[in-house]
Design an enzyme around this catalytic site. Sequence first.
Site, short mmCIF file in Angstrom:
data_model
loop_
_atom_site.label_atom_id
_atom_site.label_comp_id
_atom_site.label_asym_id
_atom_site.label_seq_id
_atom_site.Cartn_x
_atom_site.Cartn_y
_atom_site.Cartn_z
N ASP A 73 0.86 -1.18 0.00
CA ASP A 73 0.00 0.00 0.00
C ASP A 73 0.90 1.23 0.00
O ASP A 73 1.15 1.82 1.05
CB ASP A 73 -0.89 -0.04 1.25
CG ASP A 73 -2.19 0.72 1.07
OD1 ASP A 73 -2.51 1.10 -0.06
OD2 ASP A 73 -2.89 0.93 2.08
N ARG A 81 4.67 3.13 2.89
CA ARG A 81 5.21 1.97 3.61
C ARG A 81 6.68 1.72 3.28
O ARG A 81 7.41 1.17 4.09
CB ARG A 81 4.42 0.70 3.23
CG ARG A 81 2.90 0.84 3.30
CD ARG A 81 2.39 0.96 4.73
NE ARG A 81 0.94 1.04 4.75
CZ ARG A 81 0.23 2.08 5.14
NH1 ARG A 81 0.85 3.19 5.55
NH2 ARG A 81 -1.09 2.06 5.14
N ARG A 144 -5.48 11.88 0.19
CA ARG A 144 -5.21 10.73 -0.68
C ARG A 144 -5.88 10.89 -2.04
O ARG A 144 -5.60 10.12 -2.96
CB ARG A 144 -5.69 9.45 0.00
CG ARG A 144 -5.03 9.19 1.35
CD ARG A 144 -5.74 8.09 2.10
NE ARG A 144 -5.58 6.81 1.46
CZ ARG A 144 -6.30 5.73 1.75
NH1 ARG A 144 -7.27 5.80 2.68
NH2 ARG A 144 -6.08 4.58 1.13
N LYS A 174 -8.25 2.45 -6.88
CA LYS A 174 -9.12 2.16 -5.74
C LYS A 174 -9.83 3.45 -5.30
O LYS A 174 -9.43 4.55 -5.72
CB LYS A 174 -8.29 1.58 -4.59
CG LYS A 174 -7.23 2.53 -4.02
CD LYS A 174 -6.38 1.85 -2.96
CE LYS A 174 -5.42 2.84 -2.33
NZ LYS A 174 -4.51 2.21 -1.36
N HIS A 175 -10.89 3.37 -4.50
CA HIS A 175 -11.56 2.22 -3.90
C HIS A 175 -12.93 2.14 -4.56
O HIS A 175 -13.82 2.91 -4.22
CB HIS A 175 -11.74 2.42 -2.40
CG HIS A 175 -10.50 2.74 -1.65
ND1 HIS A 175 -9.94 4.01 -1.62
CD2 HIS A 175 -9.71 1.96 -0.88
CE1 HIS A 175 -8.86 3.99 -0.85
NE2 HIS A 175 -8.69 2.76 -0.38
N HIS A 187 -12.79 0.88 7.60
CA HIS A 187 -12.11 0.00 8.55
C HIS A 187 -13.02 -0.29 9.74
O HIS A 187 -12.86 -1.30 10.43
CB HIS A 187 -10.83 0.65 9.07
CG HIS A 187 -9.74 0.76 8.05
ND1 HIS A 187 -9.67 1.81 7.17
CD2 HIS A 187 -8.69 -0.05 7.78
CE1 HIS A 187 -8.59 1.65 6.40
NE2 HIS A 187 -8.00 0.53 6.73
N ASP A 259 -10.31 -4.83 -1.00
CA ASP A 259 -9.65 -4.20 0.13
C ASP A 259 -9.58 -5.25 1.24
O ASP A 259 -10.20 -6.32 1.15
CB ASP A 259 -10.44 -2.97 0.59
CG ASP A 259 -9.57 -1.92 1.27
OD1 ASP A 259 -8.43 -2.26 1.66
OD2 ASP A 259 -10.02 -0.78 1.42
#
Length: 485
Positions: A73, A81, A144, A174-175, A187, A259
């Site tokens: 990601d 990351r 984002r 995405k998403h 989440h 996801d």
Amino acid sequence: MSMSDSEIERLARGTLLSAFPGALPPRWLMEEVEKGLGGVTVFAINGNVPGTEELAALTAELRKAGDPLVTIDEEGGDVTRLTGHVTASPYPGNAALGAVDDPELTRRVYRSLGAELAEVGVNLNFAPSVDVNTAADNPIIGTRSFGSDPELVARHAAAAVAGTQEGGVAACAKHFPGHGATVEDSHLGVPIVDADMELLERRELVPFRAAIEAGTRAVMTGHLDLPAVTAGIPATLSPDAITGLLRGRLGYDGVIVTDALDMEGASGEIGIPEAAVRALIAGADLLCLGSREYHDSLRAVLAAIVEAVRGGRLPEERLADAAARTRALRDWLAERVPGTADRATGLEAARRAVRVSGGELPDWRGNGGAPLVVEVAATGNIAVGPTPWGLGPWAPDAVKAEGSAEEATAVLERADGRGLVIVLRDAHRHAGQRALTRALLAARPDTVVVEMGLPVWRPDGAVHLATYGAAHANAQAAAELLGLA
């Protein structure tokens, strides 16, 4: 003639993305890769990415056992990351790129980012985010997104896809069908996108069409409820969203990735194995299980898929189709030639994204030296994680504040005789940030306000500097303008 359980399990294994702990793959993971595991997702929070050299060693070890997809990601900007979880990213995120609105620059940034991923053995990047961020209080997208205009997002979505794949890795838009109009984090629940098909066509779906036309090799579903389409079912588990809307209406023929299935929006009420089965039935091809889903979870999902095929819920043909699409992606990747990274393009983009309003920035270099920098705490979101941010690297005596008007007195005492800069992040979402800023400006109207999130809130009468993101590149660009770097 129907397949045996072992044949079903082999196909099922090819549709799964597992997680694992540590900087080297455990034995069980190597064995699963040997048996045809679809791939792995590397997570910084699992200790998979202590550094780029270690990640390269990890992916090389995995490929001794087979040819798995290695996914990450890595959006650049706030969601990073590769190295950014330690130092913050050298690449600005989508909001900054959208503010510049130079698609060729976006393409160059993503090409360089893709090249860095290819260099360490990652071959599928869960980026770009092509959500149209129309909800200012969106808790999960924000910076984002390239912006709130569907056409702007679409042209940068296409550029990002092209650049990523020129860099040598597969892009994943995405998403789907779009997380930008939500005020809830998937989440933690199932956000609702209250839009009919006409609105979806002129807003959410515009960037996805552009990404598909640009040749994106993957599309990631979001755990989103669109009452007009999914009727209460998260899109990840909805045949109407995946097979009907994405495959049928948009004509997408590549890999559809879920996801993470450990998210409440997908499996909160039914569990991960059942969510995996329903996602495959709906039309997904590659299932991301989640950051803490290791061998036991993988085995449970495999067992659930075998049972679903045996019971007639999941047609053998659907499972075989999913596995075949994943294999085709690996075949495509085998022909990629990695690009060349150019980190300088990240700083160029960040510098071009900065916007100053409300007056001119002071020149502290000739008037009392460096200003006092106050960095106000801001709660992040689960996708961003604990990534460092702020101007601290260029302001060694920076003051940390929690965000309340009561803190102003102590800050003003420390700033006596010096310039004053307050650094915010999404102040429109944090009342304490706004309260402290107003209190400082009341006493020190010369305070410079730096916003490192979305510049939705701007205090009246203040010199305001917006970076459109909190990556290292964004911070450096701001520090240069403030005379700190």
